[in-house]
Write an enzyme that holds these catalytic residues in place. Structure first.
Site, PDB file in Angstrom:
ATOM      1  N   ASN A   1       0.826  -1.196   0.000  1.00 16.90           N
ATOM      2  CA  ASN A   1       0.000   0.000   0.000  1.00 16.90           C
ATOM      3  C   ASN A   1       0.860   1.245   0.000  1.00 16.90           C
ATOM      4  O   ASN A   1       1.977   1.258   0.524  1.00 16.90           O
ATOM      5  CB  ASN A   1      -0.966   0.013   1.197  1.00 16.90           C
ATOM      6  CG  ASN A   1      -0.332   0.629   2.439  1.00 16.90           C
ATOM      7  OD1 ASN A   1      -0.222   1.850   2.550  1.00 16.90           O
ATOM      8  ND2 ASN A   1       0.114  -0.217   3.349  1.00 16.90           N
TER       9      ASN A   1
ATOM     10  N   ILE B   1      -0.864   4.515   0.749  1.00 16.63           N
ATOM     11  CA  ILE B   1      -2.000   5.410   1.007  1.00 16.63           C
ATOM     12  C   ILE B   1      -1.481   6.837   1.226  1.00 16.63           C
ATOM     13  O   ILE B   1      -2.070   7.796   0.759  1.00 16.63           O
ATOM     14  CB  ILE B   1      -2.805   4.935   2.247  1.00 16.63           C
ATOM     15  CG1 ILE B   1      -3.216   3.458   2.115  1.00 16.63           C
ATOM     16  CG2 ILE B   1      -4.018   5.830   2.483  1.00 16.63           C
ATOM     17  CD1 ILE B   1      -4.134   3.108   0.982  1.00 16.63           C
TER      18      ILE B   1
ATOM     19  N   LEU C   1      -0.908   8.276   4.323  1.00 10.35           N
ATOM     20  CA  LEU C   1      -1.468   8.877   5.536  1.00 10.35           C
ATOM     21  C   LEU C   1      -2.634   9.820   5.277  1.00 10.35           C
ATOM     22  O   LEU C   1      -2.791  10.832   5.961  1.00 10.35           O
ATOM     23  CB  LEU C   1      -0.379   9.599   6.345  1.00 10.35           C
ATOM     24  CG  LEU C   1       0.808   8.763   6.818  1.00 10.35           C
ATOM     25  CD1 LEU C   1       1.718   9.613   7.699  1.00 10.35           C
ATOM     26  CD2 LEU C   1       0.364   7.537   7.600  1.00 10.35           C
TER      27      LEU C   1
ATOM     28  N   ASN D   1      -2.928   7.040  16.893  1.00  4.22           N
ATOM     29  CA  ASN D   1      -1.636   6.945  16.205  1.00  4.22           C
ATOM     30  C   ASN D   1      -1.386   8.302  15.560  1.00  4.22           C
ATOM     31  O   ASN D   1      -2.243   8.826  14.847  1.00  4.22           O
ATOM     32  CB  ASN D   1      -1.704   5.834  15.156  1.00  4.22           C
ATOM     33  CG  ASN D   1      -0.422   5.710  14.358  1.00  4.22           C
ATOM     34  OD1 ASN D   1      -0.068   6.599  13.589  1.00  4.22           O
ATOM     35  ND2 ASN D   1       0.288   4.612  14.534  1.00  4.22           N
TER      36      ASN D   1
ATOM     37  N   ASN E   1       3.835   7.247  15.138  1.00  6.24           N
ATOM     38  CA  ASN E   1       4.166   6.613  13.862  1.00  6.24           C
ATOM     39  C   ASN E   1       5.404   7.319  13.311  1.00  6.24           C
ATOM     40  O   ASN E   1       5.296   8.348  12.645  1.00  6.24           O
ATOM     41  CB  ASN E   1       2.982   6.726  12.897  1.00  6.24           C
ATOM     42  CG  ASN E   1       3.273   6.085  11.549  1.00  6.24           C
ATOM     43  OD1 ASN E   1       4.357   5.525  11.340  1.00  6.24           O
ATOM     44  ND2 ASN E   1       2.332   6.165  10.643  1.00  6.24           N
TER      45      ASN E   1
ATOM     46  N   CYS F   1       6.251   5.340   8.960  1.00  9.07           N
ATOM     47  CA  CYS F   1       5.453   5.148   7.738  1.00  9.07           C
ATOM     48  C   CYS F   1       6.349   5.307   6.523  1.00  9.07           C
ATOM     49  O   CYS F   1       6.994   6.328   6.361  1.00  9.07           O
ATOM     50  CB  CYS F   1       4.302   6.139   7.672  1.00  9.07           C
ATOM     51  SG  CYS F   1       3.370   5.956   6.131  1.00  9.07           S
TER      52      CYS F   1
ATOM     53  N   ILE G   1       5.884  -4.834  13.629  1.00  6.95           N
ATOM     54  CA  ILE G   1       6.569  -3.977  12.679  1.00  6.95           C
ATOM     55  C   ILE G   1       5.565  -3.130  11.882  1.00  6.95           C
ATOM     56  O   ILE G   1       4.412  -3.537  11.697  1.00  6.95           O
ATOM     57  CB  ILE G   1       7.410  -4.822  11.674  1.00  6.95           C
ATOM     58  CG1 ILE G   1       6.517  -5.788  10.899  1.00  6.95           C
ATOM     59  CG2 ILE G   1       8.526  -5.506  12.337  1.00  6.95           C
ATOM     60  CD1 ILE G   1       7.234  -6.528   9.764  1.00  6.95           C
ATOM     61  N   ASN G   2       6.014  -1.982  11.422  1.00  5.02           N
ATOM     62  CA  ASN G   2       5.302  -1.273  10.372  1.00  5.02           C
ATOM     63  C   ASN G   2       5.566  -2.062   9.080  1.00  5.02           C
ATOM     64  O   ASN G   2       6.184  -3.122   9.120  1.00  5.02           O
ATOM     65  CB  ASN G   2       5.799   0.180  10.287  1.00  5.02           C
ATOM     66  CG  ASN G   2       4.744   1.092   9.662  1.00  5.02           C
ATOM     67  OD1 ASN G   2       4.047   0.723   8.722  1.00  5.02           O
ATOM     68  ND2 ASN G   2       4.639   2.299  10.185  1.00  5.02           N
TER      69      ASN G   2
ATOM     70  N   GLY H   1       0.604  -8.237   5.471  1.00  8.70           N
ATOM     71  CA  GLY H   1      -0.104  -9.506   5.261  1.00  8.70           C
ATOM     72  C   GLY H   1       0.763 -10.690   5.654  1.00  8.70           C
ATOM     73  O   GLY H   1       1.921 -10.520   6.072  1.00  8.70           O
TER      74      GLY H   1
END
Lengths: 263, 302
Positions: free
Chosen positions: B71, B73, B75, B101, B128, B131, B191-192, B217
């Site tokens: 992804n 996105i 943020l 977060n 966070n 990211c 983990i991120n 995933g």
């Protein structure tokens, strides 16, 4: 709860044409809530590969029986097509906003449904609802060739006026569904409302056409999705004042709202 | 037989079970409340909130990969004002601890945000600093010094339990984990996502508009588990483990590796009922292995 996550037994998974299938299953909960233009988020694999669910529009709801009509476009839908009668189907829904057809009465508008290819799938559900109230439902169906023209007979059976186009001229007019739509539009007849679903190039052409005639139009869009319920921001599209989520704010949008150059 | 207890206390955040949501996969809880009972979670970690609204990255933002997804996105979020005024009040109607977060472009952003989010009913903050989809903040958690300084500054302005979320995109996560602890973190989460990429071989273009994105995933679980194992040996503060959890066995692995709680991320997209299934699975495991409480499992890997 307004959205349900259910595992149901497949009543039928029938091949309709080359690459197109129709799954039938029963769910009272989903059937009660479902509106034309909404979709179901379907897990195609029993494992985590492919990982994500696939968004597929609701094709028909009758009593508690739900149908989806889908085209095999990749691994997910490929696996779905391999499921048999009696197999389990993992479904989340109904999701999304659906078509707005309530305003037809108040504005005295006649509905024209425009489906390109598998885009006819959600329009059949809409047609079923519309014929309950209107006698003048027009459905325009286009595809590349005859074998990909779907639902004609059953739409006629509902009492819809059906026009067909194919790119190769194998049935209906030789051309696209946009050619059919052009014939329906005239500067005198703006008391129409268009509901369209199909490939992006088709929707872009419809956008250009209706901006000339200023006809009210709704389009159903498709995007790759993760959550399907508005949480992940994966399926956004650009609209006039920012981004909107196809899964939650859509999949149905007013044609004027969408920034078509970005699609 | 003794009563099983699933409740945990992570840095003062009392949770009735150790299963949390992972930021960014659960929105602000409200979308999911139409589908599941969100009070089933031990705690809800919100999607990242930034000081100002962010429109996020262009499309395509998601790509499916083998047992995972990428992804970018970016943020996308409505900003702190709308979070405080519109999202949080609705989320607070639920009986579940809420952890916000937060992210920012620099230390000042984080400090301002932490200040704004005081005394509004939050149970904790998760920083966070990891990211991968934004230009500036990605770097904080890739450097022990910047991590220490940032955590230390935020620590001074908030009394809320402070969780620091770490990136796996580093050579030695234990250095960053240690820096977060030294800076005053009450817990770390990891983990991120792992930075990854996917290419359409027909168009020869990257599948993500942002070129690279974060992998999550089931595909990332072994990496996540290894990092939780390493980090938890280094620090004495609680570790929240996440990365590819889809079954109770996965969750138990993280606990054994040293996690005091776990978070569900990508699986929320696939099976929103996973939380309950995992809680049931943990209960069975505890009974079978004669564990009475979650902390009995934490770090028990041999």
């Amino acid at each position: 709860m307004k959205i349900f996550s259910v595992k149901k037994e497949i009543i039928e998974n029938k091949k309709i044409s080359a690459g197109c299938y129709r799954i039938t299953f029963e769910s009272r909960k989903i059937a009660c809530m479902a509106k034309p233009g909404q979709f179901l988020h379907i897990k195609c694999s029993d494992t985590y590969d492919p990982l994500l669910r696939r968004p597929i529009s609701i094709h028909s709801v009758e009593n508690n029986v739900i149908e989806i009509l889908y085209k095999v476009v990749g691994r997910g839908t490929g696996l779905l097509s391999e499921k048999s009668c009696g197999d389990s189907i993992d479904v989340m829904g109904p999701l999304g906003n659906g078509f707005d057809y309530q305003s037809l009465v108040t504005c005295h508008l006649s509905p024209i449904l425009v489906g390109g290819g598998i885009g006819i799938a959600p329009l059949y559900f809409l047609a079923r609802k519309l014929v309950e109230k209107y006698s003048n439902v027009t459905v325009l169906i286009g595809a590349d060739a005859k074998h990909n023209i779907l639902c004609v007979d059953k739409l006629k059976k509902l009492g819809c006026r059906v026009k067909v186009s194919t790119n190769d001229g194998s049935t209906g007019i030789n051309g696209t569904v946009v050619n059919l739509l052009k014939k329906e539009l005239s500067p005198e007849n703006v008391k129409l409302k268009i509901f369209a679903c199909g490939p992006i190039p088709m929707l872009k052409q419809i956008n250009r056409l209706v901006s000339v005639y200023n006809v009210s139009s709704q389009v159903s869009l498709e995007k790759r999705m993760a959550c399907g319920i508005g949480a992940c921001m994966g399926c956004i599209i650009k609209v006039k004042n920012g981004y909107k989520r196809v899964c939650k704010d859509g999949p149905v949008f007013d044609i004027k709202e969408v920034i078509w150059e970005d699609l | 037989m003794k009563q099983l207890s699933l409740d945990v206390n992570i840095a003062g955040i009392k949770m009735k079970n150790p299963v949390m949501t992972a930021s960014g996969t659960f929105g602000y809880g409200l979308e999911y409340s139409q589908l599941i009972d969100i009070e089933n979670f031990g705690a809800i970690v919100t999607k990242t909130v930034t000081l100002e609204p962010r429109i996020g990255n262009p499309q395509p933002r998601i790509v499916e990969t083998a047992s995972g997804m990428l992804n970018s996105i970016g943020l996308q979020n409505p900003g702190a004002k709308i979070f405080i005024k519109e999202k949080l009040p609705k989320l607070k109607e639920y009986e579940v601890p809420i952890i916000a977060n937060i992210s920012g472009r620099n230390e000042t952003d984080f400090v301002k945000l932490a200040g704004l989010l005081k005394d509004i009913g939050l149970s904790g903050l998760e920083l966070n600093i990891s990211c991968p989809n934004v230009e500036h903040s990605g770097l904080f958690a890739q450097n022990a010094d910047t991590t220490y300084k940032l955590v230390n500054k935020v620590r001074k302005v908030t009394g809320l339990p402070l969780i620091v979320k770490l990136t796996p995109n580093v050579t030695d996560v234990t250095l960053i984990a240690g820096a977060a602890e030294d800076g005053g973190a009450d817990a770390i989460s990891l983990i991120n996502t792992l930075i990854g990429m996917s290419i359409d071989i027909q168009t020869k273009k990257p599948k993500l508009a942002n070129v690279v994105g974060g992998l999550s995933g089931p595909a990332v679980k072994p990496v996540a588990l290894r990092m939780v194992y390493e980090a938890s040996k280094k620090v004495s503060i609680p570790v929240i483990g996440m990365g590819g959890i889809v079954t109770s066995d996965d969750a138990i692995e993280f606990l054994l590796a040293g996690a005091s709680a776990v978070a569900l991320g990508t699986v929320n997209f696939v099976n929103p009922n996973t939380c309950c299934e995992i809680i049931d699975g943990i209960k069975i495991y505890m009974r079978d292995n004669k564990f009475n409480k979650i902390s009995d499992i934490t770090g028990r890997v041999k």
